[in-house]
Design a protein around this motif. Structure first.
Motif, mmCIF file in Angstrom:
data_model
loop_
_atom_site.group_PDB
_atom_site.id
_atom_site.type_symbol
_atom_site.label_atom_id
_atom_site.label_comp_id
_atom_site.label_asym_id
_atom_site.label_seq_id
_atom_site.Cartn_x
_atom_site.Cartn_y
_atom_site.Cartn_z
ATOM 1 N N ALA A 51 0.834 -1.201 0.000
ATOM 2 C CA ALA A 51 0.000 0.000 0.000
ATOM 3 C C ALA A 51 0.870 1.253 0.000
ATOM 4 O O ALA A 51 1.955 1.288 0.583
ATOM 5 C CB ALA A 51 -0.915 -0.002 1.216
ATOM 6 N N HIS A 52 0.374 2.291 -0.666
ATOM 7 C CA HIS A 52 1.100 3.557 -0.764
ATOM 8 C C HIS A 52 1.430 4.103 0.623
ATOM 9 O O HIS A 52 2.508 4.655 0.835
ATOM 10 C CB HIS A 52 0.239 4.562 -1.539
ATOM 11 C CG HIS A 52 0.892 5.880 -1.770
ATOM 12 N ND1 HIS A 52 1.861 6.071 -2.722
ATOM 13 C CD2 HIS A 52 0.727 7.085 -1.158
ATOM 14 C CE1 HIS A 52 2.254 7.332 -2.705
ATOM 15 N NE2 HIS A 52 1.584 7.976 -1.761
ATOM 16 N N GLY A 177 -6.670 5.729 -8.024
ATOM 17 C CA GLY A 177 -5.670 4.654 -8.050
ATOM 18 C C GLY A 177 -4.602 4.898 -9.102
ATOM 19 O O GLY A 177 -3.398 4.708 -8.854
ATOM 20 N N PHE A 178 -5.011 5.337 -10.290
ATOM 21 C CA PHE A 178 -4.069 5.619 -11.383
ATOM 22 C C PHE A 178 -3.139 6.770 -10.993
ATOM 23 O O PHE A 178 -1.933 6.729 -11.261
ATOM 24 C CB PHE A 178 -4.855 5.979 -12.650
ATOM 25 C CG PHE A 178 -3.996 6.191 -13.857
ATOM 26 C CD1 PHE A 178 -3.519 5.115 -14.594
ATOM 27 C CD2 PHE A 178 -3.658 7.480 -14.260
ATOM 28 C CE1 PHE A 178 -2.718 5.313 -15.709
ATOM 29 C CE2 PHE A 178 -2.854 7.683 -15.371
ATOM 30 C CZ PHE A 178 -2.377 6.597 -16.101
ATOM 31 N N SER A 179 -3.698 7.791 -10.323
ATOM 32 C CA SER A 179 -2.907 8.957 -9.928
ATOM 33 C C SER A 179 -1.868 8.598 -8.872
ATOM 34 O O SER A 179 -0.750 9.122 -8.887
ATOM 35 C CB SER A 179 -3.823 10.063 -9.394
ATOM 36 O OG SER A 179 -4.762 10.458 -10.363
ATOM 37 N N LEU A 180 -2.238 7.699 -7.954
ATOM 38 C CA LEU A 180 -1.323 7.322 -6.875
ATOM 39 C C LEU A 180 -0.216 6.390 -7.354
ATOM 40 O O LEU A 180 0.963 6.585 -7.034
ATOM 41 C CB LEU A 180 -2.100 6.644 -5.732
ATOM 42 C CG LEU A 180 -2.893 7.539 -4.778
ATOM 43 C CD1 LEU A 180 -3.685 6.683 -3.799
ATOM 44 C CD2 LEU A 180 -1.977 8.482 -4.012
ATOM 45 N N GLN A 237 -4.872 -2.336 -6.843
ATOM 46 C CA GLN A 237 -4.503 -0.950 -6.565
ATOM 47 C C GLN A 237 -5.238 0.063 -7.440
ATOM 48 O O GLN A 237 -5.162 1.265 -7.183
ATOM 49 C CB GLN A 237 -2.984 -0.755 -6.710
ATOM 50 C CG GLN A 237 -2.452 -0.798 -8.140
ATOM 51 C CD GLN A 237 -2.081 -2.199 -8.582
ATOM 52 O OE1 GLN A 237 -2.681 -3.177 -8.150
ATOM 53 N NE2 GLN A 237 -1.097 -2.302 -9.451
ATOM 54 N N PHE A 238 -5.968 -0.400 -8.467
ATOM 55 C CA PHE A 238 -6.633 0.526 -9.378
ATOM 56 C C PHE A 238 -8.151 0.616 -9.191
ATOM 57 O O PHE A 238 -8.803 1.415 -9.844
ATOM 58 C CB PHE A 238 -6.323 0.166 -10.834
ATOM 59 C CG PHE A 238 -4.880 0.375 -11.189
ATOM 60 C CD1 PHE A 238 -4.245 1.573 -10.900
ATOM 61 C CD2 PHE A 238 -4.145 -0.629 -11.783
ATOM 62 C CE1 PHE A 238 -2.907 1.772 -11.213
ATOM 63 C CE2 PHE A 238 -2.807 -0.446 -12.100
ATOM 64 C CZ PHE A 238 -2.184 0.755 -11.813
#
Length: 533
Positions: A51-52, A177-180, A237-238
């Motif tokens: 996870a981020h 999700g794409f941005s992160l 994640q997306f």
């Protein structure tokens, strides 16, 4: 009695337990921040993804385990047995059973490379136990998906103004999700963007409600099942992780405004503290303990902890925050659910009438709207239902994903599309019967039985490593007796009412459960004797 007094009493105990008992659990399970986790050792970009930040994973885990359980179960329990039994079980169950269960399931899964509790049962009990446990969990997941598909679709029909924000959250989550993960943008900026976009959808939803008066439940149920399919096979994640993360802010806002309303209005409690031992829902024991379900302890939490969360946690230092902390916050939600109905309705009869007409979600929405009138004006009821709907969606996508894992493992199916289709089809067949209120007690009993069996696995794991285990063994025995007793009562009740579908489901669940109990008993007794020797 004033509702604010009850709120303070419950919250102080829960938060004190996190710092005091939670630290003890760190020691009992020998948590080590230096030990690598499966998110790093088995990284694959689809399921095993660090996870981020721990807050993102907390959002996913909390949203997935919460669902409508900590609201629906306690509201029904208040109407059937009174608010005192309901709130006492929420507090004690959260601290000593649910939190321990969730913490332990997450730890043992991380230590076994992100494997499920059923997989770990093979190593600490037997190969047969693993097989039967997997079948039991697989059947229970179909029940879970069926119940929440129906409830979620029902909220979209009852509250058409939440359709736009509920479904619009899905593409927003993909963008977040794409941005992160691809654009590597800062978490704070991406989070603010996602929440602002969601707020705009909430406003638009009020202006443009999507009302499907004819066949709405079937249409929305079908749409939700399609969503479950897509979410199950997409990279975690997306869609799954960011959607659950954003949803968690909705529930935090719901809790904030709910407790703010209680503080400002501090309404008196109008409902009876204790209705009686017996009710139309059955005797207080065992039925209260399976009706409250996720508000105190839930086997589904172990499936999430060992199914998705253990594959995404970046460090063991975050285990208490996510494993024990998320259960504590869920207890906070359950207490709020009890408070808004006992303070928002004038009598048990008034609550009973709303329950019969609009169900527990409708009753919660009305009670929440009444308590938060001073801070949310006329928007409280709609906001409460929106929050619940968002969380039921998180339960659905996580449950379907875990069901896909199990289907592939149990039946040797390599194709994830085919495995997901099996889960979705069987859940649809049950959801479209429209018998959620009859299925709920069976779902509650099976859910608590998964929790009991998970506690047995954790006990065996601790025994095999010569660590303290009574803090897990005692809850395991209580939940085993309670859940099996509830299933037996459901079989008798269904037989008398000639509801052979529910009787068959209950019988199908109790068979493998009894087998696992007997199998576990042999192994555990042997280890108990070895430990004493």
């Amino acid at each position: 009695m004033n509702s604010l007094t009850v709120a303070v009493f419950g919250l102080v105990i829960l938060f004190a337990a996190y710092f005091v008992y939670g630290r003890k659990l760190d020691r009992y399970f020998a948590v080590d921040a230096k030990r690598p986790t499966p998110a790093h050792t088995k990284a694959d970009g689809v399921d095993h993804v660090a996870a981020h930040h721990w807050t993102v994973l907390f959002g996913h885990h909390f949203s997935s385990i919460a669902g409508a359980g900590p609201v629906v179960g306690p509201v029904i329990a208040v109407a059937l047995w009174g608010w005192v039994p309901a709130i006492l079980w929420v507090i004690l169950g959260t601290v000593f059973l649910g939190g321990v269960h969730d913490f332990g399931a997450l730890v043992i899964s991380i230590r076994h490379h992100g494997h499920s509790v059923a997989d770990i049962a093979e190593q600490v009990i037997s190969k047969r136990a693993k097989l039967i446990f997997s079948i039991f969990v697989w059947l229970s997941l179909i029940l879970i998906i069926a119940v929440f598909v129906y409830l979620c679709a029902d909220t979209l029909v009852i509250q058409p103004d939440i359709v736009l924000p509920s479904l619009g959250l899905i593409p927003i989550a993909v963008l977040v999700g794409f941005s992160l993960y691809r654009l590597k943008l800062k978490q704070a900026i991406v989070t603010i963007f996602g929440l602002l976009t969601l707020a705009i959808l909430v406003i638009l939803g009020r202006k443009f409600p999507i009302d499907l008066a004819v066949g709405g439940n079937i249409i929305w149920s079908s749409a939700l099942l399609v969503y479950c399919y897509i979410a199950s096979i997409s990279p975690v994640q997306f869609l799954l992780q960011p959607r659950d993360y954003l949803s968690s802010f909705l529930l935090f806002a719901g809790m904030f405004f709910g407790y703010l309303g209680i503080i400002f209005s501090h309404p008196r409690i109008n409902l009876e503290p204790f209705v009686g031992w017996s009710s139309q829902g059955g005797d207080l024991w065992p039925m209260l303990f399976v009706t409250v379900a996720c508000g105190a302890i839930s086997g589904f939490h172990a499936l999430v902890a060992s199914g998705t969360t253990s594959k995404q946690i970046a460090s063991e230092r975050d285990i208490r925050k996510i494993g024990y902390g998320a259960m504590i916050v869920e207890g906070v939600v359950a207490i709020m659910a009890v408070l808004v109905v006992i303070a928002g309705f004038s009598s048990n009869e008034a609550l009973g009438k709303i329950l019969g007409r609009a169900g527990p979600i409708g009753a919660f929405g009305q009670g929440y709207g009444e308590v938060t009138k001073i801070v949310l004006a006329g928007y409280g009821g709609s906001f409460a239902v929106l929050v619940l709907n968002a969380f039921m969606l998180t339960t659905l996508d996580t449950a379907t994903r875990i069901g896909r894992y199990l289907t592939q493992e149990l039946f040797g199916i390599k194709n994830k599309h085919f495995a997901t289709s099996i889960i979705v089809f069987l859940s649809a067949a049950l959801a479209l019967t429209g018998k959620w209120n009859k299925i709920w007690p069976v779902f509650g009993a099976s859910n608590q039985l998964i929790a009991a069996l998970t506690l047995v696995v954790i006990t065996s794991w601790l025994l095999s490593r010569k660590r303290k285990y009574n803090f897990v063994k005692i809850p395991a025995i209580f939940m085993l007796v309670t859940a099996v007793g509830a299933l037996f009562l459901q079989i008798v009740k269904s037989f008398k009412g000639r509801d052979f579908l529910l009787m068959g489901i209950s019988a199908a669940l109790i068979g493998p459960a009894l087998f696992i109990i007997l199998e576990s008993r042999t192994v555990l007794f042997k280890r108990f004797r070895e430990e004493k020797a």
